[in-house]
Design a protein around this motif. Structure first.
Motif, PDB file in Angstrom:
ATOM      1  N   TYR A 349       0.851  -1.191   0.000  1.00 58.64           N
ATOM      2  CA  TYR A 349       0.000   0.000   0.000  1.00 58.64           C
ATOM      3  C   TYR A 349       0.891   1.248   0.000  1.00 58.64           C
ATOM      4  O   TYR A 349       1.773   1.393   0.846  1.00 58.64           O
ATOM      5  N   GLY A 350       0.627   2.108  -0.967  1.00 55.68           N
ATOM      6  CA  GLY A 350       1.353   3.364  -1.031  1.00 55.68           C
ATOM      7  C   GLY A 350       0.658   4.444  -0.201  1.00 55.68           C
ATOM      8  O   GLY A 350      -0.458   4.266   0.292  1.00 55.68           O
ATOM      9  N   GLN A 351       1.325   5.590  -0.095  1.00 53.24           N
ATOM     10  CA  GLN A 351       0.821   6.695   0.734  1.00 53.24           C
ATOM     11  C   GLN A 351      -0.567   7.157   0.283  1.00 53.24           C
ATOM     12  O   GLN A 351      -1.497   7.246   1.074  1.00 53.24           O
ATOM     13  N   HIS A 352      -0.721   7.425  -0.998  1.00 52.57           N
ATOM     14  CA  HIS A 352      -2.010   7.894  -1.510  1.00 52.57           C
ATOM     15  C   HIS A 352      -3.055   6.783  -1.453  1.00 52.57           C
ATOM     16  O   HIS A 352      -4.241   7.044  -1.297  1.00 52.57           O
ATOM     17  N   GLU A 353      -2.577   5.561  -1.593  1.00 53.46           N
ATOM     18  CA  GLU A 353      -3.495   4.426  -1.589  1.00 53.46           C
ATOM     19  C   GLU A 353      -4.166   4.266  -0.230  1.00 53.46           C
ATOM     20  O   GLU A 353      -5.368   3.994  -0.130  1.00 53.46           O
ATOM     21  N   ILE A 354      -3.411   4.438   0.836  1.00 48.62           N
ATOM     22  CA  ILE A 354      -3.969   4.326   2.190  1.00 48.62           C
ATOM     23  C   ILE A 354      -5.058   5.358   2.392  1.00 48.62           C
ATOM     24  O   ILE A 354      -6.133   5.081   2.932  1.00 48.62           O
ATOM     25  N   SER A 355      -4.812   6.582   1.921  1.00 48.72           N
ATOM     26  CA  SER A 355      -5.811   7.640   2.039  1.00 48.72           C
ATOM     27  C   SER A 355      -7.062   7.297   1.249  1.00 48.72           C
ATOM     28  O   SER A 355      -8.191   7.484   1.721  1.00 48.72           O
ATOM     29  N   GLU A 356      -6.867   6.746   0.040  1.00 48.56           N
ATOM     30  CA  GLU A 356      -8.007   6.417  -0.817  1.00 48.56           C
ATOM     31  C   GLU A 356      -8.817   5.259  -0.227  1.00 48.56           C
ATOM     32  O   GLU A 356     -10.042   5.262  -0.254  1.00 48.56           O
ATOM     33  N   VAL A 357      -8.123   4.277   0.314  1.00 47.27           N
ATOM     34  CA  VAL A 357      -8.800   3.138   0.929  1.00 47.27           C
ATOM     35  C   VAL A 357      -9.621   3.589   2.130  1.00 47.27           C
ATOM     36  O   VAL A 357     -10.745   3.132   2.358  1.00 47.27           O
ATOM     37  N   ALA A 358      -9.058   4.509   2.909  1.00 40.46           N
ATOM     38  CA  ALA A 358      -9.745   4.977   4.123  1.00 40.46           C
ATOM     39  C   ALA A 358     -11.069   5.673   3.801  1.00 40.46           C
ATOM     40  O   ALA A 358     -11.985   5.691   4.628  1.00 40.46           O
ATOM     41  N   LYS A 359     -11.187   6.215   2.593  1.00 44.34           N
ATOM     42  CA  LYS A 359     -12.402   6.956   2.226  1.00 44.34           C
ATOM     43  C   LYS A 359     -13.487   6.064   1.616  1.00 44.34           C
ATOM     44  O   LYS A 359     -14.591   6.540   1.377  1.00 44.34           O
ATOM     45  N   SER A 360     -13.170   4.806   1.350  1.00 41.87           N
ATOM     46  CA  SER A 360     -14.122   3.931   0.671  1.00 41.87           C
ATOM     47  C   SER A 360     -14.432   2.716   1.547  1.00 41.87           C
ATOM     48  O   SER A 360     -13.528   1.961   1.906  1.00 41.87           O
ATOM     49  N   SER A 361     -15.718   2.527   1.867  1.00 47.47           N
ATOM     50  CA  SER A 361     -16.104   1.378   2.692  1.00 47.47           C
ATOM     51  C   SER A 361     -15.825   0.063   1.952  1.00 47.47           C
ATOM     52  O   SER A 361     -15.422  -0.925   2.573  1.00 47.47           O
ATOM     53  N   ASP A 362     -16.028   0.045   0.633  1.00 48.89           N
ATOM     54  CA  ASP A 362     -15.773  -1.176  -0.136  1.00 48.89           C
ATOM     55  C   ASP A 362     -14.296  -1.552  -0.097  1.00 48.89           C
ATOM     56  O   ASP A 362     -13.941  -2.721   0.087  1.00 48.89           O
ATOM     57  N   LYS A 363     -13.443  -0.562  -0.255  1.00 50.48           N
ATOM     58  CA  LYS A 363     -11.996  -0.832  -0.245  1.00 50.48           C
ATOM     59  C   LYS A 363     -11.528  -1.212   1.153  1.00 50.48           C
ATOM     60  O   LYS A 363     -10.634  -2.051   1.311  1.00 50.48           O
ATOM     61  N   ARG A 364     -12.114  -0.627   2.177  1.00 48.03           N
ATOM     62  CA  ARG A 364     -11.748  -1.005   3.549  1.00 48.03           C
ATOM     63  C   ARG A 364     -12.118  -2.457   3.814  1.00 48.03           C
ATOM     64  O   ARG A 364     -11.394  -3.191   4.488  1.00 48.03           O
ATOM     65  N   THR A 365     -13.254  -2.860   3.272  1.00 53.91           N
ATOM     66  CA  THR A 365     -13.692  -4.245   3.466  1.00 53.91           C
ATOM     67  C   THR A 365     -12.695  -5.219   2.853  1.00 53.91           C
ATOM     68  O   THR A 365     -12.443  -6.298   3.397  1.00 53.91           O
ATOM     69  N   ARG A 366     -12.091  -4.848   1.725  1.00 58.78           N
ATOM     70  CA  ARG A 366     -11.108  -5.725   1.077  1.00 58.78           C
ATOM     71  C   ARG A 366      -9.914  -5.994   1.969  1.00 58.78           C
ATOM     72  O   ARG A 366      -9.277  -7.042   1.876  1.00 58.78           O
ATOM     73  N   LEU A 367      -9.608  -5.051   2.862  1.00 62.83           N
ATOM     74  CA  LEU A 367      -8.465  -5.226   3.750  1.00 62.83           C
ATOM     75  C   LEU A 367      -8.666  -6.383   4.718  1.00 62.83           C
ATOM     76  O   LEU A 367      -7.694  -6.933   5.259  1.00 62.83           O
ATOM     77  N   LEU A 368      -9.927  -6.751   4.948  1.00 61.67           N
ATOM     78  CA  LEU A 368     -10.218  -7.806   5.924  1.00 61.67           C
ATOM     79  C   LEU A 368      -9.929  -9.196   5.379  1.00 61.67           C
ATOM     80  O   LEU A 368      -9.902 -10.163   6.144  1.00 61.67           O
ATOM     81  N   ASP A 369      -9.718  -9.305   4.083  1.00 63.89           N
ATOM     82  CA  ASP A 369      -9.567 -10.619   3.457  1.00 63.89           C
ATOM     83  C   ASP A 369      -8.416 -11.419   4.073  1.00 63.89           C
ATOM     84  O   ASP A 369      -8.534 -12.621   4.277  1.00 63.89           O
ATOM     85  N   ARG A 370      -7.323 -10.761   4.391  1.00 61.23           N
ATOM     86  CA  ARG A 370      -6.167 -11.478   4.926  1.00 61.23           C
ATOM     87  C   ARG A 370      -6.417 -12.044   6.315  1.00 61.23           C
ATOM     88  O   ARG A 370      -5.698 -12.928   6.790  1.00 61.23           O
ATOM     89  N   PHE A 371      -7.426 -11.523   7.008  1.00 60.94           N
ATOM     90  CA  PHE A 371      -7.722 -12.015   8.350  1.00 60.94           C
ATOM     91  C   PHE A 371      -8.767 -13.123   8.353  1.00 60.94           C
ATOM     92  O   PHE A 371      -9.100 -13.654   9.404  1.00 60.94           O
ATOM     93  N   VAL A 372      -9.311 -13.434   7.192  1.00 61.61           N
ATOM     94  CA  VAL A 372     -10.314 -14.495   7.099  1.00 61.61           C
ATOM     95  C   VAL A 372      -9.602 -15.834   7.016  1.00 61.61           C
ATOM     96  O   VAL A 372      -8.652 -16.001   6.249  1.00 61.61           O
ATOM     97  N   ALA A 373     -10.040 -16.780   7.831  1.00 66.11           N
ATOM     98  CA  ALA A 373      -9.425 -18.101   7.840  1.00 66.11           C
ATOM     99  C   ALA A 373      -9.516 -18.743   6.445  1.00 66.11           C
ATOM    100  O   ALA A 373     -10.563 -18.717   5.808  1.00 66.11           O
ATOM    101  N   ARG A 374      -8.394 -19.299   6.000  1.00 61.23           N
ATOM    102  CA  ARG A 374      -8.335 -19.905   4.673  1.00 61.23           C
ATOM    103  C   ARG A 374      -8.877 -21.328   4.705  1.00 61.23           C
ATOM    104  O   ARG A 374      -8.452 -22.139   5.524  1.00 61.23           O
ATOM    105  N   ASP A 375      -9.802 -21.609   3.839  1.00 58.80           N
ATOM    106  CA  ASP A 375     -10.365 -22.953   3.714  1.00 58.80           C
ATOM    107  C   ASP A 375      -9.739 -23.599   2.486  1.00 58.80           C
ATOM    108  O   ASP A 375     -10.021 -23.214   1.353  1.00 58.80           O
ATOM    109  N   GLU A 376      -8.849 -24.578   2.729  1.00 61.31           N
ATOM    110  CA  GLU A 376      -8.122 -25.188   1.620  1.00 61.31           C
ATOM    111  C   GLU A 376      -9.050 -25.915   0.643  1.00 61.31           C
ATOM    112  O   GLU A 376      -8.691 -26.148  -0.507  1.00 61.31           O
ATOM    113  N   SER A 377     -10.232 -26.314   1.121  1.00 58.48           N
ATOM    114  CA  SER A 377     -11.153 -27.037   0.244  1.00 58.48           C
ATOM    115  C   SER A 377     -12.060 -26.088  -0.540  1.00 58.48           C
ATOM    116  O   SER A 377     -12.904 -26.538  -1.313  1.00 58.48           O
TER     117      SER A 377
END
Length: 580
Positions: A349-377
């Protein structure tokens, strides 16, 4: 005791004598100007007899500790076994209001939470929102099975409202009553807790996020930090940073410099080399601008990366602008792998990108993907679902096509029935009753082979699949597999199946042959009846012709109606399938 802690690298001690705070001052004095922090506190027995460890901020005075202890009905200054006047739940709430943290002590041993409480009382105590941590005598995996299910949040009756995201229902720590300094060396006497600074708030935050902040010691050996992937170096040839190579720390790296020093160039170079796309239009413009104007065409970015699994290995990821990135062995061999195959789940994430993500609820939601447990199946199940959807789509299209065809044919039925009604009015149906019923019989008899068709198909499948192909279990196919002796036993299972299916296929073939003979006999007998009815029918037709009534048209009409009426039932079935 403090000397031993310093020797072992233990940085925090909690002083929790039972019903007493007398020992806190001595430990504070011994740790002064030493790299050891002291959490003051005491151990209590609730009114039910459950033991708790009560910890308070580092700067809590001895007199204040005594007053806190007095709030629980403990007036004696010396250690004792006297029960507190408050319940387990009341102590949890009171310690929190005092600014401290209460931990359920030795929960599986005598006077522990699971020893004293049972049934609904245990469930209520376990689910109390003020209970943030428990002390166990060893590793979580060694807990009794019934308690392990509770601690792992697998018992639905004990499920907590907000469990931490680490597969456990609550933070788990190791601690031990220490009588002599040597006991500090016992692995279960200590654990690792990450705090930004040693404070009661830092400890509370660790209990709220144990997955990333708490580690228990192994039974043998020493705890080793979690292994992780690393970007070892970043280098450039051409462009603004031509000839520069940056060596990165395996942990946290911070880029500090004035405007135009190249901080963003480093970040966007790493992103470009990994082939990662920016999130958002502004971030994409900034990235493309740096790649075109700062790095420039033909600039080469090179990353040396190190992975730990399945074994320690280093790769070189290279990208020459504007070509796609390549993954190489250190020998220079190009591999058929992508950067994300080597470094999965890496995010930039770049400097401007962090600012842009913070302003968008959809983009903020994408940040949660890495915290979702991975289901190998998941990939396999998605493919199965897609296959099922495609099958349903085809079935739906086929059903709708058939519905249109049936509706088109049934459109003629009302008119046919009206014409039939006129024939009935002149009494034709009664005179041609036998022939009319013969049409229905003919239709019914014609449906018998349709009922036999699925069994013929089953027989064809059996004949086609027998004998069973066992080539995949041959000695040659299994020779390189360590489990070949086990896998080869499947041959016996399949040969036994084949031996049982062979007579079944023969029996089915014989049964169908007998059914064909039976149907043929029925058909032959019915043909005799048909000829008799047909003769009578022709006699009646000749009489009707004298009256200028077309009896043959009536029979054709009945035959058409009898053919169309089953389509109404089929249409109802298709409608139901379409709805489902």
């Amino acid at each position: 005791m403090v000397d031993k802690a310093v020797e072992l690298g233990i940085e925090v001690l909690a002083i929790t004598d039972h019903n007493s705070v007398e020992g806190v001052a001595a430990f504070r004095a011994a740790s002064r100007n030493r790299p050891v922090h002291i959490f003051p506190g005491f151990e209590l027995s609730s009114s039910e007899g459950v033991h708790l460890l009560c910890l308070y901020p580092l700067d809590t005075g001895d007199d204040q500790l005594g007053r806190y202890l007095g709030e629980f009905g403990i007036r004696e200054t010396s250690p004792s076994t006297e029960l507190a006047t408050k319940t387990f739940a009341e102590i949890l709430g009171a310690v929190r209001s005092q600014g401290g943290i209460a931990i359920a002590a030795h929960v599986t041993n005598d006077s522990g939470l699971f020893d004293i409480h049972s049934g609904q009382a245990r469930i209520r105590a376990w689910r109390d929102e003020n209970l943030l941590a428990i002390q166990v005598p060893g590793l979580v995996e060694d807990l009794p099975q019934d308690i392990l299910q509770i601690v792992k949040d697998q018992n639905i009756d004990y499920r907590r409202v907000h469990p931490p995201e680490n597969g456990l229902a609550i933070a788990v720590v190791n601690a031990k009553d220490i009588v002599n300094p040597g006991q500090l060396e016992v692995p279960s006497a200590t654990c690792w807790i990450k705090m930004q600074e040693v404070t009661i708030d830092g400890l509370r935050q660790a209990f709220l996020d144990p997955g990333s902040r708490i580690r228990l010691n192994p039974k043998e050996g020493k705890y080793a930090p979690d292994e992780h992937m690393e970007i070892v170096t970043v280098g450039w040839k051409g462009g603004f940073l031509d000839g520069v190579t940056v060596h990165l720390n395996p942990n946290l790296n911070v880029l500090i410099g004035g405007r135009g020093a190249g901080k963003s160039t480093v970040v966007e170079s790493i992103r470009s080399a990994l082939g990662l796309d920016p999130i958002g239009d502004e971030a994409r413009k900034a990235h493309d601008g740096i790649v075109r104007q700062v790095l420039g065409s033909a600039a080469k970015i090179s990353l040396l990366v190190r992975v730990q699994r399945p074994a320690v290995h280093e790769y070189r990821i290279e990208r020459t602008i504007p070509n796609p990135p390549l993954v190489r062995e250190l020998s220079g061999e190009v591999l058929h792998r992508t950067p994300t195959d080597i470094l999965p789940r890496v995010e930039v994430y770049g400097q401007h990108e962090i600012s842009e993500v913070a302003k968008s609820s959809d983009k903020r939601t994408r940040l949660l993907d890495r915290f979702v447990a991975r289901d190998e199946s998941l990939i396999r199940r998605k493919a199965s679902v897609r296959g099922g959807l495609a099958k349903n789509r085809r079935a739906l299209c086929d059903a709708r096509t058939e519905i249109e065809s049936i509706q088109e044919r049934l459109a003629a039925l009302p008119g046919l029935e009206e014409t039939l009604a006129r024939f009935r009015e002149v009494g034709l149906e009664e005179r041609l009753r036998e022939q009319s019923l013969l049409v229905r019989e003919e239709r019914l008899l014609a449906s018998v082979p349709q009922r036999l068709a699925p069994f013929r198909e089953a027989l064809e499948i059996l004949r086609r699949e027998l004998p069973i192909d066992l080539a995949f279990l041959s000695t040659r196919a299994l020779e390189e597999l360590p489990g070949r002796d086990i896998l080869s036993q499947a041959t016996r299972a399949l040969t036994d199946l084949e031996a049982e299916l062979d007579p079944i296929a023969d029996s089915l073939e014989q049964a169908l042959a007998r059914a064909d003979d039976g149907v043929h006999q029925v058909q032959t007998t019915w043909d005799v009846r048909r000829q008799q009815v047909q003769a009578e029918y022709e006699r009646i037709l000749r009489e009707l012709q004298k009256s200028r009534v077309d009896g043959e048209e009536f029979i054709r009409l009945r035959r058409q109606i009898e053919e169309l009426r089953p389509l109404q039932d089929r249409l109802a079935v298709l409608r139901r399938l379409e709805t489902e």
